[in-house]
Design a protein around this motif. Sequence first.
Motif, short mmCIF file in Angstrom:
data_model
loop_
_atom_site.label_atom_id
_atom_site.label_comp_id
_atom_site.label_asym_id
_atom_site.label_seq_id
_atom_site.Cartn_x
_atom_site.Cartn_y
_atom_site.Cartn_z
N THR A 191 -12.27 79.94 -75.93
CA THR A 191 -12.21 80.18 -74.48
C THR A 191 -12.98 79.10 -73.72
O THR A 191 -12.53 78.61 -72.69
CB THR A 191 -12.77 81.58 -74.14
OG1 THR A 191 -14.08 81.72 -74.69
CG2 THR A 191 -11.87 82.67 -74.68
N ASN A 245 -15.65 87.81 -85.12
CA ASN A 245 -15.02 89.09 -84.78
C ASN A 245 -14.95 89.99 -86.01
O ASN A 245 -13.87 90.26 -86.57
CB ASN A 245 -13.60 88.86 -84.24
CG ASN A 245 -13.58 87.99 -83.02
OD1 ASN A 245 -14.45 87.13 -82.85
ND2 ASN A 245 -12.61 88.18 -82.15
N HIS A 248 -3.48 88.28 -78.77
CA HIS A 248 -3.00 86.90 -78.90
C HIS A 248 -1.70 86.78 -79.69
O HIS A 248 -0.98 85.79 -79.53
CB HIS A 248 -4.11 86.03 -79.51
CG HIS A 248 -5.21 85.77 -78.54
ND1 HIS A 248 -6.31 86.57 -78.43
CD2 HIS A 248 -5.34 84.81 -77.58
CE1 HIS A 248 -7.10 86.14 -77.46
NE2 HIS A 248 -6.53 85.06 -76.93
N ASP A 253 -18.19 81.60 -74.56
CA ASP A 253 -17.40 82.10 -75.69
C ASP A 253 -18.38 82.75 -76.68
O ASP A 253 -19.60 82.78 -76.43
CB ASP A 253 -16.57 80.98 -76.33
CG ASP A 253 -17.41 79.82 -76.88
OD1 ASP A 253 -18.65 79.93 -76.93
OD2 ASP A 253 -16.82 78.79 -77.25
P1 13P Z 1 -14.00 82.97 -78.09
O1 13P Z 1 -15.12 82.83 -79.06
O2 13P Z 1 -13.09 81.81 -78.06
O3 13P Z 1 -14.53 83.33 -76.73
O4 13P Z 1 -13.07 84.17 -78.57
C1 13P Z 1 -13.51 85.47 -78.70
C2 13P Z 1 -12.38 86.39 -78.80
O5 13P Z 1 -12.54 87.55 -79.07
C3 13P Z 1 -11.06 85.88 -78.58
O6 13P Z 1 -10.16 86.91 -78.70
#
Ligand code: 13P
Length: 376
Positions: free
Chosen positions: A280, A149, A240, A68
């Motif tokens: 994830t 993000n 999502h 992740d």
């Molecule tokens: P993770 O850090 O859970 O992998 O999520 C990254 C992501 O962009 C989920 O949309």
Amino acid sequence: MELAVLSKDERHRVGESQPLPECYLGVSADELDGRISAAQAALGERLVILGHHYQRDEVFKFADCSGDSFKLAKAAAERSTAEFIVFCGVHFMAESADVLSAPHQKVILPDLAAGCSMADMAAPDELETCWRELEELGVTDVVPVTYMNSAAGIKAFCGREGGVVCTSSNAAATLRWAWARGERILFLPDQHLGRNTAYGMGVPLDAMVVWDPHQPMGGLRLDEVMGAKLILWKGHCSVHTRFSVTQIEQLRRTEPEVRVIVHPECTWDVVQAADASGSTEAIIRQIRESAVGSVWAVGTEIHLVNRLAAQVAPDRLVLTLDGLGCLCSTMFRVSPNHLCWILESLLDGEVHNQVVVPDDQKRWTRVALDRMLSIQ
Ligand code: 13P
Ligand code: SF4
């Protein structure tokens, strides 16, 4: 005004996006496999390939380390010997890797157009405006927390203003850290991760407000902001937020034994209707540790769901929550063709699609990321 024309060398130095050469189109999957493996072997210790869980299998299988966002950021900080870090993921991840890696390392994103629509929902100038407007309202005891993000400019702002970065795997610990340092948190860009995490920590929904960066004063009144513990930026993930409570209810009717697990970027009502939520890596762990024969419905990107079903837990029934399968189109931009081109070019001494965070952002981005890595 005359535009400066950059030489090929200069373009490579500044990390300008290079289009995939035509000779890499139309190559068969088998040939790509062989050529990527050969280039990877020839580069040896000079190369490390990092792969996010949403990458397609044809790319993911070449990752030296998968994970992740949190795990991959740590890997970028720890793999300090490799000369090249090829990041099979999206732009904000590669930027963070550039900031956390050693100065001699080059971070490469095979297709520089692999961005993230959520990260694009918070621009540094919008954040500066929000901060100034909060100050004008007299709301000063605020700690900014940005989700991984987000662009490096947003992370740098948070570092400079006493804030921090978080990922979906350490969001609760990070909010705890921030509330120990200020009355309120400004959380961006994903309102859903912020709301779901805080609610899970016992913060009521009426102690959260949503700041709309396209409205004066975020579209909020002073009393609304003053009454809030958490100011949520109006951003979301378009992948999502497609999952719904109706999908969960329908699945529970057809598969009464099903356990539903979703990513915390899903909306609050979806997370409430699910049995569990997590990053994830956490989703993979829970399903891997579950009983053989158990039934799971997963609310996250389709490549991970398919891999869980076929490779990670073939002796459990793993279904996608959305029958049409939610695909992250920007993660999908990284193709085996791009990966092959990048690696073969490195063997020829050419670096394409390097991600370089400007020096003026690097320092404070590093502060925000180091704070994140130090929070347990
Ligand atoms: P993770 O850090 O859970 O992998 O999520 C990254 C992501 O962009 C989920 O949309
Ligand atoms: Fe961004 Fe959503 Fe894709 Fe994750 S799944 S990279 S948050 S668009």
